[in-house]
Design a protein around this motif. Structure first.
Motif, PDB file in Angstrom:
ATOM      1  N   TYR A  37      48.969  26.215  35.120  1.00 13.81           N
ATOM      2  CA  TYR A  37      48.020  27.055  34.621  1.00 13.81           C
ATOM      3  C   TYR A  37      47.601  28.049  35.687  1.00 13.81           C
ATOM      4  O   TYR A  37      47.659  29.590  35.441  1.00 13.81           O
ATOM      5  CB  TYR A  37      46.782  26.147  34.008  1.00 13.81           C
ATOM      6  CG  TYR A  37      45.757  27.314  33.315  1.00 13.81           C
ATOM      7  CD1 TYR A  37      45.967  27.060  32.102  1.00 13.81           C
ATOM      8  CD2 TYR A  37      44.974  28.024  34.092  1.00 13.81           C
ATOM      9  CE1 TYR A  37      45.017  28.026  31.176  1.00 13.81           C
ATOM     10  CE2 TYR A  37      44.036  28.780  33.082  1.00 13.81           C
ATOM     11  CZ  TYR A  37      44.155  28.571  31.855  1.00 13.81           C
ATOM     12  OH  TYR A  37      43.200  29.380  31.060  1.00 13.81           O
ATOM     13  N   PHE A  41      49.752  31.419  34.912  1.00 17.68           N
ATOM     14  CA  PHE A  41      49.030  31.963  33.723  1.00 17.68           C
ATOM     15  C   PHE A  41      47.843  32.615  34.476  1.00 17.68           C
ATOM     16  O   PHE A  41      47.781  33.942  34.183  1.00 17.68           O
ATOM     17  CB  PHE A  41      48.396  30.899  32.853  1.00 17.68           C
ATOM     18  CG  PHE A  41      47.923  31.596  31.613  1.00 17.68           C
ATOM     19  CD1 PHE A  41      48.609  32.348  30.683  1.00 17.68           C
ATOM     20  CD2 PHE A  41      46.551  31.425  31.675  1.00 17.68           C
ATOM     21  CE1 PHE A  41      48.080  32.850  29.674  1.00 17.68           C
ATOM     22  CE2 PHE A  41      45.844  32.114  30.499  1.00 17.68           C
ATOM     23  CZ  PHE A  41      46.483  32.870  29.387  1.00 17.68           C
ATOM     24  N   ILE A 235      45.058  36.125  15.951  1.00 18.62           N
ATOM     25  CA  ILE A 235      45.653  35.744  17.479  1.00 18.62           C
ATOM     26  C   ILE A 235      47.316  35.975  17.143  1.00 18.62           C
ATOM     27  O   ILE A 235      47.860  36.915  18.377  1.00 18.62           O
ATOM     28  CB  ILE A 235      45.436  34.564  17.897  1.00 18.62           C
ATOM     29  CG1 ILE A 235      44.243  34.420  18.282  1.00 18.62           C
ATOM     30  CG2 ILE A 235      46.271  34.294  19.179  1.00 18.62           C
ATOM     31  CD1 ILE A 235      43.497  32.800  18.739  1.00 18.62           C
ATOM     32  N   ARG A 239      49.160  39.985  18.619  1.00 17.19           N
ATOM     33  CA  ARG A 239      50.266  39.685  19.645  1.00 17.19           C
ATOM     34  C   ARG A 239      51.722  39.780  19.168  1.00 17.19           C
ATOM     35  O   ARG A 239      52.802  39.917  19.988  1.00 17.19           O
ATOM     36  CB  ARG A 239      50.002  38.447  20.286  1.00 17.19           C
ATOM     37  CG  ARG A 239      48.668  38.226  21.084  1.00 17.19           C
ATOM     38  CD  ARG A 239      48.234  36.848  21.405  1.00 17.19           C
ATOM     39  NE  ARG A 239      49.464  36.139  21.830  1.00 17.19           N
ATOM     40  CZ  ARG A 239      49.315  34.870  22.629  1.00 17.19           C
ATOM     41  NH1 ARG A 239      47.893  34.264  22.803  1.00 17.19           N
ATOM     42  NH2 ARG A 239      49.955  34.174  23.161  1.00 17.19           N
ATOM     43  N   ASN A 279      49.718  45.522  28.558  1.00 17.28           N
ATOM     44  CA  ASN A 279      49.236  44.342  28.619  1.00 17.28           C
ATOM     45  C   ASN A 279      47.726  44.232  28.637  1.00 17.28           C
ATOM     46  O   ASN A 279      47.192  43.291  28.010  1.00 17.28           O
ATOM     47  CB  ASN A 279      49.861  43.356  29.540  1.00 17.28           C
ATOM     48  CG  ASN A 279      50.869  42.454  29.351  1.00 17.28           C
ATOM     49  OD1 ASN A 279      51.962  42.157  29.663  1.00 17.28           O
ATOM     50  ND2 ASN A 279      50.356  41.490  28.347  1.00 17.28           N
ATOM     51  N   PHE A 283      45.245  42.629  26.214  1.00 20.75           N
ATOM     52  CA  PHE A 283      44.287  41.596  26.333  1.00 20.75           C
ATOM     53  C   PHE A 283      42.929  42.056  25.999  1.00 20.75           C
ATOM     54  O   PHE A 283      42.239  41.070  25.279  1.00 20.75           O
ATOM     55  CB  PHE A 283      44.267  41.395  27.943  1.00 20.75           C
ATOM     56  CG  PHE A 283      43.105  40.747  28.585  1.00 20.75           C
ATOM     57  CD1 PHE A 283      43.333  39.210  28.502  1.00 20.75           C
ATOM     58  CD2 PHE A 283      41.961  41.230  28.927  1.00 20.75           C
ATOM     59  CE1 PHE A 283      42.444  38.442  29.165  1.00 20.75           C
ATOM     60  CE2 PHE A 283      40.854  40.576  29.611  1.00 20.75           C
ATOM     61  CZ  PHE A 283      41.165  39.052  29.513  1.00 20.75           C
ATOM     62  N   VAL A 286      42.816  42.050  22.013  1.00 22.60           N
ATOM     63  CA  VAL A 286      42.677  40.520  21.615  1.00 22.60           C
ATOM     64  C   VAL A 286      41.350  39.828  21.791  1.00 22.60           C
ATOM     65  O   VAL A 286      40.711  39.386  21.151  1.00 22.60           O
ATOM     66  CB  VAL A 286      43.715  39.604  22.059  1.00 22.60           C
ATOM     67  CG1 VAL A 286      43.726  38.305  21.637  1.00 22.60           C
ATOM     68  CG2 VAL A 286      45.260  40.379  21.627  1.00 22.60           C
TER      69      VAL A 286
ATOM     70  N   GLY B 143      43.841  30.104  27.358  1.00 24.52           N
ATOM     71  CA  GLY B 143      45.260  29.926  27.271  1.00 24.52           C
ATOM     72  C   GLY B 143      45.792  30.096  25.710  1.00 24.52           C
ATOM     73  O   GLY B 143      46.865  30.395  25.775  1.00 24.52           O
ATOM     74  N   LEU B 144      44.766  29.776  24.770  1.00 23.37           N
ATOM     75  CA  LEU B 144      45.418  29.877  23.541  1.00 23.37           C
ATOM     76  C   LEU B 144      45.316  31.332  23.095  1.00 23.37           C
ATOM     77  O   LEU B 144      46.166  31.792  22.428  1.00 23.37           O
ATOM     78  CB  LEU B 144      44.436  29.111  22.408  1.00 23.37           C
ATOM     79  CG  LEU B 144      44.654  27.671  22.350  1.00 23.37           C
ATOM     80  CD1 LEU B 144      43.893  27.042  21.171  1.00 23.37           C
ATOM     81  CD2 LEU B 144      46.247  27.493  21.882  1.00 23.37           C
ATOM     82  N   ILE B 145      44.143  32.142  23.607  1.00 27.45           N
ATOM     83  CA  ILE B 145      44.112  33.473  23.303  1.00 27.45           C
ATOM     84  C   ILE B 145      44.547  34.428  23.716  1.00 27.45           C
ATOM     85  O   ILE B 145      45.354  35.648  23.403  1.00 27.45           O
ATOM     86  CB  ILE B 145      42.318  33.753  22.960  1.00 27.45           C
ATOM     87  CG1 ILE B 145      41.822  32.614  22.033  1.00 27.45           C
ATOM     88  CG2 ILE B 145      42.217  35.009  22.540  1.00 27.45           C
ATOM     89  CD1 ILE B 145      40.375  32.612  22.134  1.00 27.45           C
ATOM     90  N   VAL B 146      44.676  34.407  25.191  1.00 26.04           N
ATOM     91  CA  VAL B 146      44.910  35.523  26.130  1.00 26.04           C
ATOM     92  C   VAL B 146      46.497  35.720  25.778  1.00 26.04           C
ATOM     93  O   VAL B 146      47.165  34.739  26.091  1.00 26.04           O
ATOM     94  CB  VAL B 146      44.494  35.309  27.583  1.00 26.04           C
ATOM     95  CG1 VAL B 146      45.147  36.402  28.385  1.00 26.04           C
ATOM     96  CG2 VAL B 146      43.112  35.332  27.653  1.00 26.04           C
ATOM     97  N   PRO B 147      46.908  36.838  25.672  1.00 29.87           N
ATOM     98  CA  PRO B 147      48.355  37.071  25.737  1.00 29.87           C
ATOM     99  C   PRO B 147      48.670  37.089  27.101  1.00 29.87           C
ATOM    100  O   PRO B 147      48.250  37.620  28.036  1.00 29.87           O
ATOM    101  CB  PRO B 147      48.671  38.508  25.142  1.00 29.87           C
ATOM    102  CG  PRO B 147      47.204  39.223  25.462  1.00 29.87           C
ATOM    103  CD  PRO B 147      46.238  38.127  25.202  1.00 29.87           C
ATOM    104  N   PRO B 148      50.004  36.451  27.421  1.00 27.89           N
ATOM    105  CA  PRO B 148      50.329  36.487  28.836  1.00 27.89           C
ATOM    106  C   PRO B 148      51.012  37.810  29.413  1.00 27.89           C
ATOM    107  O   PRO B 148      51.426  38.559  28.658  1.00 27.89           O
ATOM    108  CB  PRO B 148      51.908  35.437  28.666  1.00 27.89           C
ATOM    109  CG  PRO B 148      51.518  34.601  27.407  1.00 27.89           C
ATOM    110  CD  PRO B 148      50.745  35.610  26.445  1.00 27.89           C
ATOM    111  N   ALA B 149      50.634  37.980  30.433  1.00 27.80           N
ATOM    112  CA  ALA B 149      51.089  39.285  31.226  1.00 27.80           C
ATOM    113  C   ALA B 149      52.298  39.193  31.840  1.00 27.80           C
ATOM    114  O   ALA B 149      52.614  38.559  32.773  1.00 27.80           O
ATOM    115  CB  ALA B 149      50.021  39.570  32.536  1.00 27.80           C
ATOM    116  N   VAL B 150      53.091  39.994  30.969  1.00 24.96           N
ATOM    117  CA  VAL B 150      54.683  39.597  31.233  1.00 24.96           C
ATOM    118  C   VAL B 150      55.086  39.791  32.579  1.00 24.96           C
ATOM    119  O   VAL B 150      55.875  39.034  33.326  1.00 24.96           O
ATOM    120  CB  VAL B 150      55.629  40.170  30.212  1.00 24.96           C
ATOM    121  CG1 VAL B 150      55.304  39.020  29.089  1.00 24.96           C
ATOM    122  CG2 VAL B 150      55.274  41.476  29.574  1.00 24.96           C
TER     123      VAL B 150
END
Lengths: 304, 304
Positions: A37, A41, A235, A239, A279, A283, A286, B143-150
């Protein structure tokens, strides 16, 4: 970490069993997940708040302050992606709430072929989004597509679903609803089945019709299900990327771009800083929408 | 009256009993209420949900020329199902075969990692009361909500030498699925009595044996749910491989579909054969694990 806590726990409860408790549930069980994580992440998320303020490409990183965000909110094509994200997110989740609840009421009542209907409506949830996007791209083809041929057969000239800039986003949203309504329906079915049957019997004795029972019993008592559906579909909707990319690639023009597709386009073009700024915007969007809704829906639940 | 007299075989008895119940005024209306809704719903479900899948199957069975018309008909120039099946695997030097192997490795490895790691976290998180639990719960929800920063994630992967590699992709998928699994495990573990842990410890089990030998076997239902839901998610994921695993060498099935679409516009039959093939694994999962999938996806609908 374990050692720092051991004395406190021992002091609190002197029995032998609880003295052993720290070793029963070791803290290092968090470590494997925690490392993943943190590295894959948390670090990228925090790093994005730095890189969003840089001009970042293959040649290097240069701090430029707010310039990326200025670009993001002054370029018309990027603003379009920003507003489309909201439209797409709200349209799809509103439709999933309404249709999901309607279908769930239908499918918990006495209806022919209930099991078949439930499975059929749910199955698209499990199918690859890209596969569905490609399929519907063919079905929504302006000339040869099945949808417009069927419309032509009854004498209606079908629009260019994916080629008309004013329709493209809504067409993709429609397919998104088609794919996702099954999960909303299932969640609502679980919510409705959990309502004690006595409430409906009591209402019937009191002379309430089907509509009154729905409005006064079902609707208030499926609130947890509504909360889940709204949160999940928002969500997902905010996204959303895969379906839009498979069907329109954000086109025609930029008419069906959303933030997620802008992020990918900027990344492809080598504007890593601008992509990361996208991004960060996503963020913020969202979090700003989901967190308040999360608290509102959870608080009401406690009150009722 | 009639049903008491005709007690010959089971079938006419049942029919006459039903008729006896139906013997009321306004039979048409009763028929309507009982069956018409169901018949309309089934007809609508066929048009809305079955036709697109039938279209995939039919187009995958046509020859290239007929498939390019995109018409919703049975193949009129003969069935080319097996020819297309062979062709799609041979296309571009067996890329699809390699993609299926890659996708299988990716799915199995990442789901294994995420289930074991998430079970460990869910277990300690539920069993051990500490003031840090609040923080960990927040991180799980994030971890469920935040969009991953690609792009920053790519940057981290490059730093670790894992960018464009299957192990890197496996770790990414495992990380993104952790939160969902942790929430499922935490909820389920709260239903396992603590006395069991204490009994195992008295019998001399250490923390590792307690977890892997006593607790984990009891988690079987939720483990199955987690595996099935996440396997479908990882297998269907397109965005992840698009960013973190580009290139033909490590392509996953979703990427081959996407590349196929952009390269061979004329070969609709092979494109739809590809779609059909990647729809089969989720279909098999759905047939065998219907209940677990539904349980996993509706968790939270009742409790909120």
């Amino acid at each position: 970490m374990t050692t720092t806590l051991t004395p406190r726990t021992q002091g609190a409860s002197p029995t032998k069993a609880s003295a052993r408790r720290p070793s029963m549930y070791p803290r290092w069980f968090f470590i494997p997940s925690g490392v993943l994580y943190l590295v894959l992440f948390a670090v990228p998320t925090f790093a994005s708040f730095y890189f969003a303020f840089t001009r970042w490409s293959l040649s290097g990183v240069e701090f430029i302050g707010l310039e990326n965000f200025v670009t993001f909110f002054t370029e018309p094509m990027l603003i379009q992606g920003f507003t489309n994200t909201f439209i797409y997110g709200f349209v799809t989740s509103a439709a999933k709430v309404v249709l999901g609840l309607g279908l769930a009421v239908l499918l918990t009542g006495p209806i022919l072929g209930r099991g078949y209907l439930r499975s059929t409506i749910f199955f698209p949830v499990l199918v690859s989004t890209i596969g569905i996007g490609v399929t519907f791209k063919a079905l929504l083809d302006p000339q040869d597509g099945l949808v417009n041929q069927a419309l032509a057969a009854i004498g209606v000239a079908g629009p260019g679903w994916l080629t008309d800039p004013s329709l493209a986003l809504m067409s993709v949203a429609l397919v998104d609803i088609w794919k996702g309504v099954g999960i909303a329906t299932l969640i609502y079915i679980a919510g409705i089945v959990a309502i004690p049957q006595e409430y409906f019997e009591a209402a019937r004795v009191d002379g309430a019709g089907a509509w009154a029972a729905f409005k006064n019993i079902t609707l208030p008592l499926v609130r947890p299900a509504t909360a889940t559906v709204v949160l999940l579909s928002l969500i997902g909707g905010l996204r959303s990327f895969e379906l839009i990319w498979a069907m329109t690639k954000g086109g025609p023009g930029f008419s069906s771009d959303v933030i997620a597709s802008v992020i990918y386009k900027q990344y492809q073009a080598g504007f890593y800083g601008l992509s990361t700024a996208g991004n960060v915007v996503l963020f913020v969007v969202v979090t700003a929408i989901i967190v308040p809704i999360f608290y509102i829906l959870n608080r009401r639940q406690v009150e009722s | 009256m009639t049903d008491t007299r005709t007690l010959t075989t089971a079938d006419p008895r049942g029919r006459s009993r039903r008729r006896a119940i139906d013997r009321r005024p306004l039979t048409l209306r009763r028929f309507t209420r009982k069956y018409l809704g169901g018949i309309i719903a089934i007809a609508a479900s066929i048009v809305i949900f079955i036709v697109p899948f039938a279209f995939i199957l039919f187009t995958a069975s046509k020859n290239a020329q007929e498939a390019s018309l995109l018409q919703f008909t049975l193949p009129t120039q003969g069935w080319f199902f097996f020819e297309n099946l062979v062709d799609v695997f041979q296309a571009r030097n067996y890329v699809l075969l390699r993609a299926f192997i890659n996708s299988t490795v990716l799915t199995v490895a990442s789901v294994t990692i995420m289930v074991v790691f998430a079970a460990m976290v869910g277990y300690v998180l539920q069993r051990r009361k500490s003031r840090w639990n609040h923080v960990i719960n927040m991180l799980v929800l994030a971890g469920l909500i935040v969009p991953p920063a690609v792009v920053p994630t790519i940057w981290v992967l490059q730093g670790l030498g894992l960018f464009k590699t299957l192990p890197g992709m496996i770790l990414i998928e495992a990380t993104f699925g952790l939160s969902f699994c942790i929430l499922l495990f935490r909820a389920f573990i709260s239903t396992i009595p603590r006395e069991l842990d204490e009994a195992a410890v008295i019998d001399g089990a250490g923390p590792i044996r307690l977890f892997f030998r006593v607790i984990l076997p009891l988690l079987k239902p939720v483990v199955v749910t987690c595996i099935v839901v996440q396997a479908v998610n990882v297998f269907n994921d397109f965005t992840g491989p698009l960013y973190f695993l580009p290139g033909d060498a490590n392509a996953t099935v979703q990427l081959t579909l996407y590349n196929f679409q952009s390269q061979n516009v004329s070969q609709w039959n092979l494109l739809f054969m590809d779609i059909l093939l990647i729809t089969i694994p989720p279909l098999i999962m759905y047939i065998f694990f219907n209940r677990q999938i539904v349980a996993g996806m509706t968790s939270g609908a009742v409790k909120g």
